[in-house]
Design an enzyme around this catalytic site. Structure first.
Site, mmCIF file in Angstrom:
data_model
loop_
_atom_site.group_PDB
_atom_site.id
_atom_site.type_symbol
_atom_site.label_atom_id
_atom_site.label_comp_id
_atom_site.label_asym_id
_atom_site.label_seq_id
_atom_site.Cartn_x
_atom_site.Cartn_y
_atom_site.Cartn_z
ATOM 1 N N ASN A 1 9.371 -8.605 3.362
ATOM 2 C CA ASN A 1 8.902 -8.566 4.172
ATOM 3 C C ASN A 1 7.692 -8.005 4.855
ATOM 4 O O ASN A 1 7.853 -7.573 5.667
ATOM 5 C CB ASN A 1 10.226 -7.256 5.085
ATOM 6 C CG ASN A 1 10.729 -7.124 6.479
ATOM 7 O OD1 ASN A 1 10.479 -8.090 6.685
ATOM 8 N ND2 ASN A 1 10.405 -6.116 6.500
ATOM 9 N N MET B 1 -19.303 23.579 16.811
ATOM 10 C CA MET B 1 -19.744 24.606 16.825
ATOM 11 C C MET B 1 -18.689 26.154 17.137
ATOM 12 O O MET B 1 -18.266 26.585 17.610
ATOM 13 C CB MET B 1 -20.560 24.881 18.654
ATOM 14 C CG MET B 1 -19.946 23.938 19.538
ATOM 15 S SD MET B 1 -20.453 24.778 21.513
ATOM 16 C CE MET B 1 -19.347 24.061 22.344
ATOM 17 N N GLU C 1 -20.792 18.574 11.981
ATOM 18 C CA GLU C 1 -21.240 16.612 11.938
ATOM 19 C C GLU C 1 -21.932 16.546 11.085
ATOM 20 O O GLU C 1 -22.281 15.245 10.761
ATOM 21 C CB GLU C 1 -21.551 17.093 13.609
ATOM 22 C CG GLU C 1 -20.478 16.543 14.443
ATOM 23 C CD GLU C 1 -21.424 17.354 15.781
ATOM 24 O OE1 GLU C 1 -20.821 15.982 16.578
ATOM 25 O OE2 GLU C 1 -21.443 18.166 15.910
HETATM 26 C C1 LIG Z 1 -0.721 -4.811 4.373
HETATM 27 C C2 LIG Z 1 -1.102 -5.507 4.127
HETATM 28 C C3 LIG Z 1 -2.324 -6.410 2.931
HETATM 29 C C4 LIG Z 1 -1.935 -7.215 2.657
HETATM 30 N N1 LIG Z 1 -3.239 -8.554 2.108
HETATM 31 C C5 LIG Z 1 -2.977 -8.735 1.285
HETATM 32 C C6 LIG Z 1 -4.351 -9.118 0.823
HETATM 33 O O1 LIG Z 1 -4.889 -9.280 0.714
HETATM 34 N N2 LIG Z 1 -4.000 -10.877 -0.029
HETATM 35 C C7 LIG Z 1 -3.135 -11.731 -0.375
HETATM 36 O O2 LIG Z 1 -3.071 -12.324 -0.528
HETATM 37 N N3 LIG Z 1 -2.530 -10.813 0.815
HETATM 38 C C8 LIG Z 1 -2.084 -10.144 1.427
HETATM 39 N N4 LIG Z 1 -1.303 -9.856 2.103
HETATM 40 C C9 LIG Z 1 -0.364 -10.319 1.811
HETATM 41 C C10 LIG Z 1 0.735 -10.497 0.881
HETATM 42 O O3 LIG Z 1 0.826 -11.126 0.058
HETATM 43 C C11 LIG Z 1 2.229 -10.845 1.311
HETATM 44 O O4 LIG Z 1 2.551 -10.648 2.501
HETATM 45 C C12 LIG Z 1 3.776 -11.377 0.347
HETATM 46 O O5 LIG Z 1 3.082 -11.311 -0.693
HETATM 47 C C13 LIG Z 1 4.482 -11.706 1.013
HETATM 48 O O6 LIG Z 1 5.654 -11.519 0.020
HETATM 49 P P1 LIG Z 1 6.994 -10.873 0.840
HETATM 50 O O7 LIG Z 1 8.039 -10.912 -0.654
HETATM 51 O O8 LIG Z 1 6.597 -9.525 1.322
HETATM 52 O O9 LIG Z 1 7.655 -12.012 1.449
HETATM 53 P P2 LIG Z 1 8.078 -11.984 2.600
HETATM 54 O O10 LIG Z 1 7.957 -11.597 4.200
HETATM 55 O O11 LIG Z 1 9.897 -11.084 2.109
HETATM 56 O O12 LIG Z 1 8.637 -13.204 3.284
HETATM 57 C C14 LIG Z 1 7.644 -14.297 3.707
HETATM 58 C C15 LIG Z 1 8.218 -15.607 4.173
HETATM 59 O O13 LIG Z 1 8.763 -16.581 2.083
HETATM 60 C C16 LIG Z 1 10.014 -17.062 2.297
HETATM 61 N N5 LIG Z 1 10.770 -16.493 0.897
HETATM 62 C C17 LIG Z 1 10.362 -15.781 0.660
HETATM 63 N N6 LIG Z 1 10.783 -15.547 -0.746
HETATM 64 C C18 LIG Z 1 11.051 -16.737 -0.482
HETATM 65 C C19 LIG Z 1 11.954 -17.264 -2.178
HETATM 66 N N7 LIG Z 1 11.856 -17.077 -3.165
HETATM 67 N N8 LIG Z 1 12.226 -18.891 -1.759
HETATM 68 C C20 LIG Z 1 12.010 -19.521 -0.464
HETATM 69 N N9 LIG Z 1 11.039 -18.747 1.105
HETATM 70 C C21 LIG Z 1 10.997 -17.256 0.590
HETATM 71 C C22 LIG Z 1 10.871 -16.559 3.559
HETATM 72 O O14 LIG Z 1 11.620 -17.248 3.587
HETATM 73 C C23 LIG Z 1 9.797 -16.030 4.696
HETATM 74 O O15 LIG Z 1 9.140 -17.132 5.188
HETATM 75 C C24 LIG Z 1 -0.560 -8.658 2.546
HETATM 76 C C25 LIG Z 1 -0.101 -8.010 3.152
HETATM 77 C C26 LIG Z 1 -0.005 -6.964 3.935
HETATM 78 C C27 LIG Z 1 1.385 -5.954 4.483
#
Ligand SMILES: Cc1cc2nc3c(=O)[nH]c(=O)nc-3n(C[C@H](O)[C@H](O)[C@H](O)COP(=O)(O)OP(=O)(O)OC[C@H]3O[C@@H](n4cnc5c(N)ncnc54)[C@H](O)[C@@H]3O)c2cc1C
Ligand code: FES
Ligand code: FES
EC number: 1.2.3.1
Length: 1322
Positions: free
Chosen positions: A256, A1074, A1253
């Site tokens: 997510n 202060m 500070e």
């Molecule tokens: C605070 C923060 C920092 C981040 N920093 C970095 C960073 O430095 N470098 C970087 O590269 N990334 C970064 N990210 C991104 C992060 O790597 C991706 O958000 C993450 O890998 C997505 O994976 P998820 O499982 O959370 O995807 P989800 O949010 O669960 O899904 C993303 C999308 O993929 C689809 N999906 C997921 N799994 C499948 C599957 N098995 N088959 C088909 N479709 C699928 C879903 O339908 C959706 O559309 C960051 C994200 C956040 C929130």
């Protein structure tokens, strides 16, 4: 919850765990600070049982990105479940508190959860694991060192206080004499003997019913039906495929971390969510002879473990792709996100900054897909990354796994990235590259290059690679490759994200790094056949390592004859520390909700300067739950108080100005409605955004402030040399962890209004609310318990926001809560003033400065706020530690169409002194001297008068300076750095030492007054109230220390509950370092009055107990309540005469920092910092050192990585941790030594000094150390002219200053032909 089963029958698919915890379960220990996974304040532990491995997995997660529906079958542990004051404080909580790892306490529950989760997986973690575990948690107060130290107390061989490399314990005072021998120096800020032992076997067990649930063979599909959408948990893989066929557009929610932010930030709407995360078919590793297949459901943390296992099993030549992935998996996001995000989600979502996809593509990885139709494989290649429809998944397909083939001896795969911050930051540019050679040769058989963050999608340099096939891997090939790749990948000059020339340079700099890496690899295979890279290039092959920060803090021990009960001078823990770490400290948004409470959401201007033609609220009012829309018309009193406008009326004067607010029954309704308010504008000319534009339009907020001494013009005619220059210092966001939050409660009787909020100036809030409501101040009560950080950002702004909120409460007649989400907070409340400085300096060839003419302009924004005072301060403080006999300094705040900038720790000093240090450095360069030598020559030496004719004795300054240079071995290390620089072409080291003369309090004497109220109750307990605010700086703790000494009773007898305008009226702001000075004197005065009343009773019964004396006093009708008062330091400043005794005293200090710079990327690493600060007599060394270290790290952020980006139209882009980078645990010095130097300061309470500070400016030692390193690089490249490094010295600034063949190669755009994405506003 741990130990508690929560059955939620109405789980809403769009509700996240953070708000569920806080608003439904009233578990407020888990904090909101950003809502996007970027700060770690909301960290919880999720525990899941894996029925396949029969193991329980504990992982940290940011609750703000965890949908409640995803928690079916999951055990959630929040900070409340770890420990509590009511039951048992867990060792993690206890040690974080006792090691002084908490100041404001807002980040502390998140820190606890990160360390706790690590301990659940590794009961004896290594220091490196602790540092890694904390990488996703931001703290704005402490500077992280004590937090890491608290964690390392759990390590098998605790490295706490071990001097790096020496193996000696710093407790051994005799061995470690940084300061004069005769004094007894302490280095112990806490006593480990007091720590409870940690027994991992005592942790709560995983709920057995969840194991039973996970092992249930008859799993059924589960559906949660919300108001707007459906959440489906499929029972099996076939079920997923069925669902995907039926709902092809439904996202597969895994971590997510993409889906969640898309809903929050982009208002994406999904009617159906499919959540297959727990399916065993998506969790596996399959190793074959030619590679490894990893299930799409693996989190990035699990992926890392799987890769680590593979590299430990396989020869290195086979695992080059794995090594490349592992390097990025250490720094990609923070541990929480790495534990939540999945491989499948990462691969499919393909953000343009993805760190893993370019490497997977370079390594020829393949995606295994599945749908109801069957299986399919697609390669991760350029077309896939560029989201070409032919190369993409079909809507009904899901990723089952990713296959990563092994490399061979003649394959080279590498991943490269550069971000503003080393960890937990999206790459500015990243790349995955691979080359395959004809066996036994350096002839290119296949070449792949993929780049991220250079276009809307990741891109492949396909043409370049094609043209280079068959070429030898040599310098000619490299030069053609650079030329070709710049043609292949074109970043337009107005590209989103800006930094265009830097990003172009990075593309070829990273390519060059890859070139070197491969050449080195070939040489390793056959040294005879393939030449090695030059020795001088070797160091640039590796990224900077992430080390566990270490340090030593030295202070004077208390007199051994001091009574043990007397806490003054001792490192007493923050009085709320345990409550912070257990999450029981109540912040404004943690207060229980009140009947009829409404929530307020602001509607802000989208134009910088425009007439409001109309405001249409009809759609907003139609949203269910909306009660009212409040505008300027609704303000019964003053809508424009002291030039500060509450609600915009007729016109708007900046983007982010509040035009109206919406009050509704829930925040979600208020926010939804706010988005529906339609405002029509007509732009007004001119629109002034930058200082340059303000100067063109003669747009100022006040008159010029000036001080002058000597005869500047005459002196210029008698000097050997004159230099002139300009310096830019950009602004800074406070980024207090607790965003501005106000609760206004109308009392319905006598027009009374009660406000609860985090502020540094309750009197000001009271004033604004009274003016807005047109009622006397005696009806307005402002309560301030604590603030989750403030740093100056809660001096004036809460008054404006408080008044806006009070008007809404007044109009609706209901209690109103007004919480600014992080993006609104950053947009509306502004921060430190950007500064433009001009100087003309006349000096002798020996470095002696005879004359200086300095001009400052700050960008004040659209209203006065405190800009005039900021300018006064920076003019007065600008000379810093230097005596320049003929000195003229002028300053003026510019009026622009930006949100109004305000006070910020240091109040102008950190900006002004950059100008002073810059011209000193320039003089040194002209005279061929070290800057430190020129500083020494021009520094105040004996009792002197400042430029505004205030007499002072700079002896402590000299002492700090001398000790800093000596004990840091500055000159010896400078020689070593020069040696290093001779041996390394692409990496350079630099050192700088900066001196400091910092003044506290204000030149307006009345602002330095304070009052206190001390009551003694009949059981002997004491209540201390005063006008100071607890903003994390430990003021209440110090006040209790003062009362304890004065009343001669233990601290446990004394309580301070809050600051309140009804208890202590007309209190001054808690700012200007202060707080302790003035409130301490007032508390002391009250206590002394009480003690003098008690004296006759005590004299009669000298052996009696405190309680007896109190009883007797009461029976003798002696008043047990007293007000204390401090008239204030008698400061003054006559701006007509340009002289005065502007400040009561000065805090002196010096800091030496050493950095290493990567000239190819602009990255830097802070190797070591030594700080010597004149604390006089520290009332509480732990708190003072905490302020110094925290201030230093905040200053370091200001001068290096914190960068606010504005559009040319005045729109602030940087509105959260994703695009505004404050230092994390990775940025702080690898070694930090802090020494409190003893001096005398009889004017202040117990001869102490205000240190809130001072540390901030010392962070500039890092800026000037970078300057030193960059200068070394430039000299080597033949650029000997004096150059100026503006602040912040971001990777972009550093890289573009290290001019070389690559910066020369990139296309340069004519600025008149395009509108850049962002502009500098200083
Ligand atoms: C605070 C923060 C920092 C981040 N920093 C970095 C960073 O430095 N470098 C970087 O590269 N990334 C970064 N990210 C991104 C992060 O790597 C991706 O958000 C993450 O890998 C997505 O994976 P998820 O499982 O959370 O995807 P989800 O949010 O669960 O899904 C993303 C999308 O993929 C689809 N999906 C997921 N799994 C499948 C599957 N098995 N088959 C088909 N479709 C699928 C879903 O339908 C959706 O559309 C960051 C994200 C956040 C929130
Ligand atoms: S509030 Fe969740 S990470 Fe910031
Ligand atoms: S203590 Fe960490 S943010 Fe305040």
């Amino acid at each position: 919850m741990q130990l508690e089963t929560v059955v939620e029958t109405n789980a809403d698919p769009e509700e996240n765990l953070l708000f569920y915890l806080r608003k439904t379960l009233y578990l407020t220990g888990t904090k909101y600070a950003c809502g996007g996974g970027g700060c770690g304040a909301c960290t919880v532990m999720l525990s899941r049982y894996d029925s396949k491995t029969k193991k329980i997995h504990h992982s940290p997660a940011t609750a703000c990105l965890v949908p409640v529906c995803s928690l079916h079958g999951t055990a959630v542990t929040t900070v409340e479940g770890v420990g509590s004051i009511k039951t048992r404080v867990h060792p993690v909580q206890e040690r974080l508190a006792k090691c002084h790892g908490t100041q404001c306490g807002f980040c502390s529950p998140g820190m606890v959860m990160s360390i706790y989760t690590l301990l659940r997986n590794h009961p004896e973690p290594t220091p490196a694991q602790i540092t890694e575990a904390l990488g996703g948690n931001l703290c704005r107060c402490t500077g992280y060192r004590p937090i890491v130290e608290s964690g390392t107390t759990f390590s098998a061989k605790s490295t706490v206080c071990q001097l790096k490399g020496t193996g000696k314990c710093c407790m051994d005072q005799e061995e470690r004499s940084f300061v004069d021998k005769p004094r007894k120096i302490c280095t112990k800020l806490y006593n480990e003997d007091e720590f409870q032992p940690f027994d991992p076997s005592q942790e709560p067990i995983f709920p057995p019913e969840l194991i039973r649930m996970a092992e249930d063979p008859n799993k059924r599909r589960l559906t949660f039906q919300g108001k707007r959408n459906t959440w489906i948990i499929p029972a099996s893989l076939d079920d997923v495929l069925e669902l995907k066929a039926n709902f092809p557009k439904a996202p597969l929610v895994m971590g997510n971390t993409v889906v969640g932010p898309s809903i929050k930030v982009n208002d994406a709407y999904y009617p159906v969510f499919i959540y297959p995360r727990g399916l065993p078919e998506l969790h596996f590793v399959d190793t074959t002879d030619d590679g490894v297949t990893i299930g799409a459901g693996y989190s990035l943390a699990q992926l890392k473990d799987a890769l680590l296992f593979t590299v430990s099993e396989q020869p290195q030549e086979k695992t080059k792709t794995f090594h490349a992935l592992l390097k990025h998996l250490r720094t990609l996001a923070g541990p929480q996100i790495r534990n939540m995000a999945t491989l499948g989600g990462h691969v499919v979502s393909r953000p343009n900054f993805s760190d893993l996809n370019p490497i997977l593509a370079a390594g020829n990885a393949i995606i295994n897909l599945r749908s109801k139709e069957g299986e399919r494989k697609i390669p991760i290649n350029g077309d896939f990354l560029e989201k070409s429809p032919e190369a993409d998944l079909k809507p009904e397909e899901i990723v089952l796994s990713v296959y990563i083939p092994y490399s061979t001896q003649w394959d080279f795969v590498w991943g490269l990235r550069q971000a503003q911050r080393q960890e937990n930051d999206f790459a500015i540019v990243n790349a995955g590259m691979s080359v395959k050679f004809e066996d036994g040769t350096n002839t290119i058989k296949d070449l792949k290059m993929f780049f991220g963050s250079v276009a809307p999608t990741q891109v492949s340099a396909t043409q370049t690679c094609k043209q280079l096939i068959g070429r030898q891997w040599d310098d000619h090939m490299l030069s053609d490759a650079c030329r070709l790749v710049l043609e292949d990948i074109y970043i337009p000059p107005d590209a989103k994200g800006g930094m265009v020339e830097y990003r172009r340079t990075l593309i070829i700099s990273l390519l060059f790094k890859f070139y070197l890496k491969v050449q080195r690899g070939l040489n390793k295979i056959d040294p005879q056949k393939f030449p090695n890279i030059p020795e001088k290039f070797m160091s640039v092959l590796e990224d900077f390592p992430i080390e566990t920060p270490q340090g030593l803090q030295m202070f004077e021990c208390v007199n051994p004859y001091q009574l043990p009960q007397d806490p003054v001078g001792r490192p007493v823990m923050h009085q709320s520390a345990i409550k912070h770490t257990t999450g029981e400290a109540v912040f404004c948004d943690d207060m229980p909700s009140i009947a009829q409470e409404l929530f307020l959401a602001p509607v802000t201007s989208t134009r910088a300067h425009a007439k409001i033609m109309s405001i249409d609220t009809s759609q907003a009012l139609a949203i269910p739950g909306v009660v009212d829309v409040i505008t300027a018309e609704d303000v019964p009193g003053d809508n424009n108080h002291l030039g500060e406008i509450l609600y915009a009326q007729d016109k708007v004067i900046c983007v982010g100005q509040i035009v109206c607010t919406v009050a509704a029954d829930t925040y979600a309704h208020a926010k939804e409605a706010a988005q529906k308010v339609k405002i029509a504008y007509e732009d007004i000319e001119p629109r002034i955004i930058t200082i340059e534009q303000a100067l063109q339009h003669n747009s100022f907020l006040s008159v010029e402030k000036k001080i002058e001494q000597g005869n500047v013009e005459l002196a210029f005619s008698n000097v050997d040399q004159i230099i002139e220059g300009v310096v830019h210092v950009e602004g800074q966001e406070h980024f207090y962890m607790e965003t501005q939050t106000i609760l206004a409660i109308p009392k319905h009787e006598d027009k009374e209004m009660v406000l609860h909020l985090g502020t540094q100036y309750p009197t000001h809030v009271q004033e604004f609310v009274a003016a807005a409501l047109n009622i006397p101040r005696n009806r307005i009560a402002c309560h301030m318990k604590r603030a989750g950080g403030a740093f100056g950002g809660k001096v004036t702004k809460p008054a404006l926001l408080g008044a806006i909120c009070a008007v809404a409460a007044y109009k609706t007649g209901c209690p109103v809560q007004f919480l600014l989400e992080r993006d609104s907070d950053m947009l509306i409340t502004a921060g430190r003033h950007p500064l433009y400085g001009k100087y003309k300096i006349g000096f002798m060839n020996n470095g002696e400065i005879k004359a200086a003419d300095v001009e400052y302009y700050v960008n004040g924004g659209c209203t006065p706020d405190e800009s005039e005072m900021v300018v006064e301060f920076l003019v007065l403080k600008s000379e810093n530690a230097y005596h320049i006999p003929n000195f003229r300094c002028r300053g003026r705040p510019c009026k622009t169409n930006l949100p109004s900038n305000t006070s910020f720790r240091g109040f102008g000093f950190p900006q002004a002194t950059v100008v002073a240090e810059t011209y000193i450095t320039a003089v040194a360069s002209q005279c061929n001297l070290l800057p430190e030598e020129v500083k020494e020559i021009n520094m105040y030496k004996t009792i002197s008068k400042t430029a505004y004719k205030q007499t002072f004795n700079p002896e402590p300054l000299r002492k700090c300076w001398k000790e800093c240079l000596e004990k840091s071995s500055f000159y010896a290390r400078k020689v070593e750095a020069e040696e290093f620089n001779k041996k390394n072409y692409w990496k350079k080291r630099g050192l700088a030492t900066v001196p400091m003369k910092f003044s506290i309090a204000t030149p307006k004497a009345y602002q330095n007054q304070a009052a206190a109220l001390v009551h003694i109750y009949l059981d002997g307990s004491v209540l201390v109230a005063h006008g100071g605010c607890e903003i994390g700086q430990g003021l209440y703790t110090k006040m209790i220390q003062v009362a304890s000494r004065e009343l001669n009773i233990p601290r446990s007898y004394i309580h301070t509950c809050e600051t309140n305008t009804a208890t202590v009226p007309n209190a001054s702001f808690t700012a200007g370092s202060m707080g302790t000075d003035i409130n301490g004197k007032a508390v002391q005065n009250a206590c002394q009055i009480l003690m003098s009343r008690l004296q006759p009773v005590i004299r009669r019964n000298p052996k009696g107990k405190w309680e007896d004396w109190i009883q007797t006093a009461f029976q003798e009708s002696i008043s047990l309540s007293a007000t204390g008062y401090f008239k204030g330091y008698q400061t003054n400043m006559d701006w007509e005469k340009e002289e005065g005794d502007a400040f009561p005293y000065y805090v002196y200090g010096a800091a030496c920092s050493e950095v290493e710079v990567d000239c190819l990327t602009g990255a830097h690493k802070l190797l070591r910092t030594d700080i010597f600060i004149d604390a006089a007599f520290s009332i509480n060394p732990a708190i003072d050192i905490g302020q110094i270290e925290g201030g230093f790290v905040q200053g370091m952020g200001l001068y290096t990585i914190e960068e606010l980006k504005y559009s040319p139209d005045g729109v602030l882009y940087s509105r959260g941790p994703d695009d505004y980078k404050i230092p994390t645990v990775t940025e702080i010095p690898e070694e930090i030594y802090v020494t409190l130097v003893r001096s005398r300061n009889p004017i202040a309470i117990y001869s102490s000094k205000g240190l809130g500070e001072a540390g901030m400016f010392l962070g500039s030692s890092v800026l000037f150390a970078i300057n030193d390193a960059v200068t070394a690089a430039r000299r080597e490249r033949g650029l000997t002219k004096t150059f100026t490094l503006n602040s912040p010295a971001t990777p972009e600034t550093i890289r573009m200053s290290c001019v070389d063949q690559f910066t020369d190669m990139i296309p340069k755009d004519d600025p008149s032909t395009f509108t850049p994405w962002s502009i500098r506003v200083s």
